[in-house]
Design a protein around this motif. Structure first.
Motif, short mmCIF file in Angstrom:
data_model
loop_
_atom_site.label_atom_id
_atom_site.label_comp_id
_atom_site.label_asym_id
_atom_site.label_seq_id
_atom_site.Cartn_x
_atom_site.Cartn_y
_atom_site.Cartn_z
N ILE A 1 2.21 1.88 -3.54
CA ILE A 1 1.16 2.43 -4.41
C ILE A 1 0.96 3.91 -4.11
O ILE A 1 0.87 4.73 -5.03
N MET A 2 0.92 4.26 -2.83
CA MET A 2 0.75 5.67 -2.45
C MET A 2 1.92 6.52 -2.95
O MET A 2 1.72 7.64 -3.43
N GLN A 3 3.14 6.00 -2.83
CA GLN A 3 4.31 6.74 -3.31
C GLN A 3 4.24 6.95 -4.81
O GLN A 3 4.55 8.03 -5.31
N GLN A 4 3.82 5.94 -5.55
CA GLN A 4 3.70 6.07 -7.00
C GLN A 4 2.66 7.12 -7.36
O GLN A 4 2.88 7.94 -8.26
N LEU A 5 1.53 7.12 -6.66
CA LEU A 5 0.50 8.13 -6.92
C LEU A 5 1.01 9.53 -6.60
O LEU A 5 0.76 10.47 -7.35
N GLN A 6 1.75 9.68 -5.50
CA GLN A 6 2.30 10.98 -5.14
C GLN A 6 3.32 11.45 -6.18
O GLN A 6 3.35 12.62 -6.55
N GLN B 1 0.83 -1.21 0.00
CA GLN B 1 0.00 0.00 0.00
C GLN B 1 0.87 1.26 0.00
O GLN B 1 0.55 2.24 -0.67
N GLN B 2 1.98 1.23 0.74
CA GLN B 2 2.89 2.38 0.77
C GLN B 2 3.50 2.62 -0.61
O GLN B 2 3.63 3.77 -1.05
#
Length: 181
Positions: free
Chosen positions: A151-156, A148-149
């Motif tokens: 994925i969040m980093q990629q989105l950011q 999940q981290q």
């Protein structure tokens, strides 16, 4: 032929049999006391509201609401939606969480040996038992959290870079073919 030497049995003195049984009982009680003292400390977990499903393991990360109190009832810590890696809390807290299920509410007593022991910590004096009220909201494995981290980093990164997401990614819109030449 061999000869057997016979030794006559002496009569048992009055009260000796009672003394023998009292001695045996004393040794048995002493053995039980030593065994009880050598037992590892354990955590008491009382279920207030039953949860459902599997229990977390030492390798999981738990989402909990909790309130910790000292024996005199003084609150020393509390958290709402606290994220706790089970491997990084005191051993008694880990052992307690391993006995819980999602959605459950519990009252927990942790002996000092499984809390901070003879060291103490902050407002918690040395050799102090701890009491908690814990609600296990959810838990996930470390692998799930790390995924999940990422994925969040990629989105950011996509948002910070100002670039549009690649075709086929959520929010990208339909893929437009290149102009014909």
């Amino acid at each position: 032929m061999t000869e057997i030497t016979r030794v006559p049995l002496q009569p048992i003195a009055k009260g000796s049999l009672t003394k023998l049984w009292v001695g045996i009982a004393a040794v048995a009680l002493l053995g039980c006391g030593v065994a009880w003292a050598a037992m590892p400390a354990s955590v008491d977990v009382d279920t207030l509201v039953a949860g459902q499903g599997p229990s977390p393991t030492r390798d999981d990360v738990a989402l909990v609401n909790y309130k910790g109190t000292l024996p005199d009832g003084k609150v020393f810590d509390e958290g709402k939606q606290a994220v706790l890696p089970l491997a990084e809390v005191v051993p008694g807290f880990t052992k307690a969480l391993e006995q819980m299920q999602k959605g459950g509410k519990y009252k927990v007593h942790i002996p000092s040996a499984l809390a901070y022991g003879d060291k103490g910590a902050g407002p918690i004096p040395a050799n102090t038992d701890l009491d908690f009220e814990i609600e296990l909201l959810d838990f996930k494995s470390r692998a799930e959290i790390e995924q999940q981290q990422r994925i969040m980093q990629q989105l950011q990164q996509m948002q910070m870079g100002g670039g549009a997401p690649a075709a086929g990614m959520p929010g990208a819109g339909p893929a437009v073919p290149p102009p014909a030449q």
